[in-house]
Design a protein around this motif. Sequence first.
Motif, PDB file in Angstrom:
ATOM      1  N   ALA A 109      -0.372  66.171 110.954  1.00  0.00           N
ATOM      2  CA  ALA A 109       0.799  65.887 111.126  1.00  0.00           C
ATOM      3  C   ALA A 109       1.702  65.605 112.236  1.00  0.00           C
ATOM      4  CB  ALA A 109       1.391  67.566 110.539  1.00  0.00           C
ATOM      5  N   ALA A 110       1.230  66.144 113.427  1.00  0.00           N
ATOM      6  CA  ALA A 110       1.861  66.019 114.681  1.00  0.00           C
ATOM      7  C   ALA A 110       1.459  64.677 115.287  1.00  0.00           C
ATOM      8  CB  ALA A 110       1.361  67.099 115.806  1.00  0.00           C
ATOM      9  N   LEU A 111       0.273  64.063 114.863  1.00  0.00           N
ATOM     10  CA  LEU A 111      -0.279  62.682 115.625  1.00  0.00           C
ATOM     11  C   LEU A 111       0.507  61.533 115.060  1.00  0.00           C
ATOM     12  CD1 LEU A 111      -2.494  62.069 117.311  1.00  0.00           C
ATOM     13  CD2 LEU A 111      -3.994  61.427 115.399  1.00  0.00           C
ATOM     14  N   THR A 112       0.977  61.845 113.729  1.00  0.00           N
ATOM     15  CA  THR A 112       1.624  60.498 113.023  1.00  0.00           C
ATOM     16  C   THR A 112       3.218  60.494 113.096  1.00  0.00           C
ATOM     17  OG1 THR A 112       1.299  61.806 111.239  1.00  0.00           O
ATOM     18  CG2 THR A 112      -0.512  60.169 111.702  1.00  0.00           C
ATOM     19  N   ARG A 113       3.696  59.484 112.645  1.00  0.00           N
ATOM     20  CA  ARG A 113       5.364  59.195 112.628  1.00  0.00           C
ATOM     21  C   ARG A 113       5.496  59.977 111.193  1.00  0.00           C
ATOM     22  NH1 ARG A 113       7.057  54.639 115.327  1.00  0.00           N
ATOM     23  NH2 ARG A 113       9.153  55.485 114.435  1.00  0.00           N
ATOM     24  N   GLY A 114       4.560  60.003 110.069  1.00  0.00           N
ATOM     25  CA  GLY A 114       5.208  60.532 109.015  1.00  0.00           C
ATOM     26  C   GLY A 114       3.866  60.712 108.049  1.00  0.00           C
ATOM     27  N   THR A 115       4.135  61.665 107.226  1.00  0.00           N
ATOM     28  CA  THR A 115       3.039  62.026 106.194  1.00  0.00           C
ATOM     29  C   THR A 115       3.380  61.814 104.724  1.00  0.00           C
ATOM     30  OG1 THR A 115       2.368  63.831 107.696  1.00  0.00           O
ATOM     31  CG2 THR A 115       1.695  63.972 105.172  1.00  0.00           C
ATOM     32  N   VAL A 116       2.557  61.108 104.184  1.00  0.00           N
ATOM     33  CA  VAL A 116       2.841  60.818 102.617  1.00  0.00           C
ATOM     34  C   VAL A 116       1.993  61.517 101.847  1.00  0.00           C
ATOM     35  CG1 VAL A 116       2.742  58.798 100.848  1.00  0.00           C
ATOM     36  CG2 VAL A 116       3.362  58.348 103.257  1.00  0.00           C
ATOM     37  N   VAL A 117       2.261  62.442 100.998  1.00  0.00           N
ATOM     38  CA  VAL A 117       1.524  63.118 100.043  1.00  0.00           C
ATOM     39  C   VAL A 117       1.284  62.310  98.822  1.00  0.00           C
ATOM     40  CG1 VAL A 117       0.763  65.402  98.871  1.00  0.00           C
ATOM     41  CG2 VAL A 117       1.975  65.351 101.150  1.00  0.00           C
ATOM     42  N   VAL A 118       0.164  61.877  98.227  1.00  0.00           N
ATOM     43  CA  VAL A 118      -0.055  61.051  97.018  1.00  0.00           C
ATOM     44  C   VAL A 118      -0.177  61.915  95.977  1.00  0.00           C
ATOM     45  CG1 VAL A 118      -1.396  59.457  95.880  1.00  0.00           C
ATOM     46  CG2 VAL A 118      -0.991  59.432  98.353  1.00  0.00           C
ATOM     47  N   GLU A 119      -1.279  63.016  95.763  1.00  0.00           N
ATOM     48  CA  GLU A 119      -1.392  63.825  94.946  1.00  0.00           C
ATOM     49  C   GLU A 119      -1.333  65.261  95.307  1.00  0.00           C
ATOM     50  OE1 GLU A 119      -2.812  62.192  90.859  1.00  0.00           O
ATOM     51  OE2 GLU A 119      -4.366  62.568  91.964  1.00  0.00           O
ATOM     52  N   ALA A 120      -1.085  66.268  94.565  1.00  0.00           N
ATOM     53  CA  ALA A 120      -1.141  67.773  95.282  1.00  0.00           C
ATOM     54  C   ALA A 120      -0.865  68.557  94.149  1.00  0.00           C
ATOM     55  CB  ALA A 120      -0.398  67.764  96.556  1.00  0.00           C
ATOM     56  N   ALA A 173       5.804  49.345 101.669  1.00  0.00           N
ATOM     57  CA  ALA A 173       7.252  48.747 102.148  1.00  0.00           C
ATOM     58  C   ALA A 173       8.321  49.797 102.333  1.00  0.00           C
ATOM     59  CB  ALA A 173       7.725  47.760 101.435  1.00  0.00           C
ATOM     60  N   GLU A 174       8.022  50.939 101.322  1.00  0.00           N
ATOM     61  CA  GLU A 174       9.023  51.984 101.367  1.00  0.00           C
ATOM     62  C   GLU A 174       8.829  52.919 102.468  1.00  0.00           C
ATOM     63  OE1 GLU A 174      10.250  51.579  96.705  1.00  0.00           O
ATOM     64  OE2 GLU A 174       9.181  53.229  97.322  1.00  0.00           O
ATOM     65  N   VAL A 175       7.440  53.310 102.840  1.00  0.00           N
ATOM     66  CA  VAL A 175       7.226  54.068 103.873  1.00  0.00           C
ATOM     67  C   VAL A 175       7.387  53.457 105.025  1.00  0.00           C
ATOM     68  CG1 VAL A 175       5.061  54.999 104.854  1.00  0.00           C
ATOM     69  CG2 VAL A 175       4.981  54.956 102.575  1.00  0.00           C
ATOM     70  N   VAL A 176       7.234  52.022 105.140  1.00  0.00           N
ATOM     71  CA  VAL A 176       7.548  51.542 106.652  1.00  0.00           C
ATOM     72  C   VAL A 176       9.107  51.367 107.080  1.00  0.00           C
ATOM     73  CG1 VAL A 176       7.529  49.431 107.763  1.00  0.00           C
ATOM     74  CG2 VAL A 176       5.545  49.989 106.650  1.00  0.00           C
ATOM     75  N   GLU A 177       9.932  51.357 105.794  1.00  0.00           N
ATOM     76  CA  GLU A 177      11.184  51.555 106.207  1.00  0.00           C
ATOM     77  C   GLU A 177      11.854  52.785 106.608  1.00  0.00           C
ATOM     78  OE1 GLU A 177      14.643  49.663 103.078  1.00  0.00           O
ATOM     79  OE2 GLU A 177      14.369  52.024 102.641  1.00  0.00           O
ATOM     80  N   LEU A 178      10.877  53.835 106.512  1.00  0.00           N
ATOM     81  CA  LEU A 178      11.213  54.969 106.831  1.00  0.00           C
ATOM     82  C   LEU A 178      10.790  55.189 108.361  1.00  0.00           C
ATOM     83  CD1 LEU A 178      10.925  57.462 103.864  1.00  0.00           C
ATOM     84  CD2 LEU A 178      12.953  56.930 104.731  1.00  0.00           C
ATOM     85  N   VAL A 179       9.611  54.890 108.504  1.00  0.00           N
ATOM     86  CA  VAL A 179       8.901  55.434 109.808  1.00  0.00           C
ATOM     87  C   VAL A 179       9.074  54.287 110.725  1.00  0.00           C
ATOM     88  CG1 VAL A 179       7.155  56.750 108.583  1.00  0.00           C
ATOM     89  CG2 VAL A 179       6.760  54.371 108.956  1.00  0.00           C
ATOM     90  N   GLY A 180       9.244  53.044 110.169  1.00  0.00           N
ATOM     91  CA  GLY A 180       9.294  51.753 111.231  1.00  0.00           C
ATOM     92  C   GLY A 180      10.440  51.697 112.022  1.00  0.00           C
ATOM     93  N   ALA A 181      10.771  50.498 112.630  1.00  0.00           N
ATOM     94  CA  ALA A 181      11.863  50.020 113.423  1.00  0.00           C
ATOM     95  C   ALA A 181      13.094  49.635 112.380  1.00  0.00           C
ATOM     96  CB  ALA A 181      11.486  48.911 114.369  1.00  0.00           C
ATOM     97  N   ILE A 182      14.266  49.462 113.263  1.00  0.00           N
ATOM     98  CA  ILE A 182      15.357  49.345 112.607  1.00  0.00           C
ATOM     99  C   ILE A 182      15.282  48.045 112.149  1.00  0.00           C
ATOM    100  CG2 ILE A 182      17.877  48.909 112.726  1.00  0.00           C
ATOM    101  CD1 ILE A 182      17.883  50.932 114.759  1.00  0.00           C
ATOM    102  N   GLY A 183      15.696  47.838 110.634  1.00  0.00           N
ATOM    103  CA  GLY A 183      15.627  46.374 110.123  1.00  0.00           C
ATOM    104  C   GLY A 183      14.242  46.077 109.280  1.00  0.00           C
TER     105      GLY A 183
END
Length: 371
Positions: A214-225, A275-285
């Motif tokens: 969790a700390a190492l990354t820009r964000g966490t995606v949970v696929v199934e849990a 694409a939706e993940v990158v929209e959150l964790v990526g740069a503006i635009g």
Amino acid sequence: MLNRVVEPGDEAGGRWVHRTGAVAAVRRLGEHGPPPPGLTARRWAGYRARAERADPARDLTAAHEAGVRFVRPGTAEWPAQLDDLGDGRPIGLWVRGRPGLRTWALRSVAVVGARACTGYGAHMATALAAGLAERGWVVVSGGAYGIDGAAHRGALAAGGATIAVLACGVDRPYPRGHTQLINRIAEQGLVIAELGPGEHPTPSRFLVRNRVIAALTRGTVVVEAAHRSGSLVTARAAQRLGRFTMGVPGPATSPLSAGVHELLRAEAELVTDAAEVVELVGAIGELAPERHGPVVPRDLLDPDTLRVLDALPARTALPADAVARAAGTTQDDAVARLYELRSLGHVERLGDGWQLTRQATTSGQERRNRP
């Protein structure tokens, strides 16, 4: 030495090391006397017993033979975002692989989930990881069966970068069924762990390992849990650390998606592709494309012309004056628009009346069926 003495996630031990300093802490372990402030006698006795059994020279030799290096806080390769863990920060990390850990971690996303995943979950994890890798993001996961393995394989298949964070020594791939996969990750990416060479995993070590993901990354995606899935521990740690927390929805009837759905109800972001993940964790635009259904010919008509078209019944012909009354316009305007519609293939003239073509009837049904 301290990596063998202080168990991962031990905040009391971490606080003592951070305040005392590594060299002074090791020297203190060899001295007699009361425990340092903040440590109980029982905990201090445990630290000293571990220190007596520790053999740093042997660890470094084993690491060198396995192509492993030890990265500690304050060095150029240390990922500074791990400092957000405070006293729970790792004493250091054993790293297997050639790339620089700090550089890779700066642009990374965790993809985690159930071990006993469904085919849908494996597909989504693979597709997400491949899409992230193609966009230049590093995929981080835990090397386990199920979603973790699918995420690593997706990144590797796309020729991208991936990091496996293990709950055991980096020289002891676990699970054993993933030995080949973890070795491949070490060749193309990075395998990291807090525990020293030869250490084995335990249930508690898996849970504390998740805070590093969790700390190492820009964000966490949970696929199934499921509701008690360890991957939810990673997601909650990401939330506490102010990282982006995302979930991939699944069938409402699937127990393996129940934990994800609960996460989404608790303000996590819903994502369905890279694409939706990158929209959150990526740069503006870096925006995901807009989603919309297929465009049908009727969608291209202006509102007044569409009203005239809608005034015609599905199976019978109407004279122009009846069409005008139904559309709320003049007869001349209705006639002009009917001829326009005929040129576009929507209507046809039948004697003194007008009727819809088969194309217009089908298009109208599709339009009415859309929400």
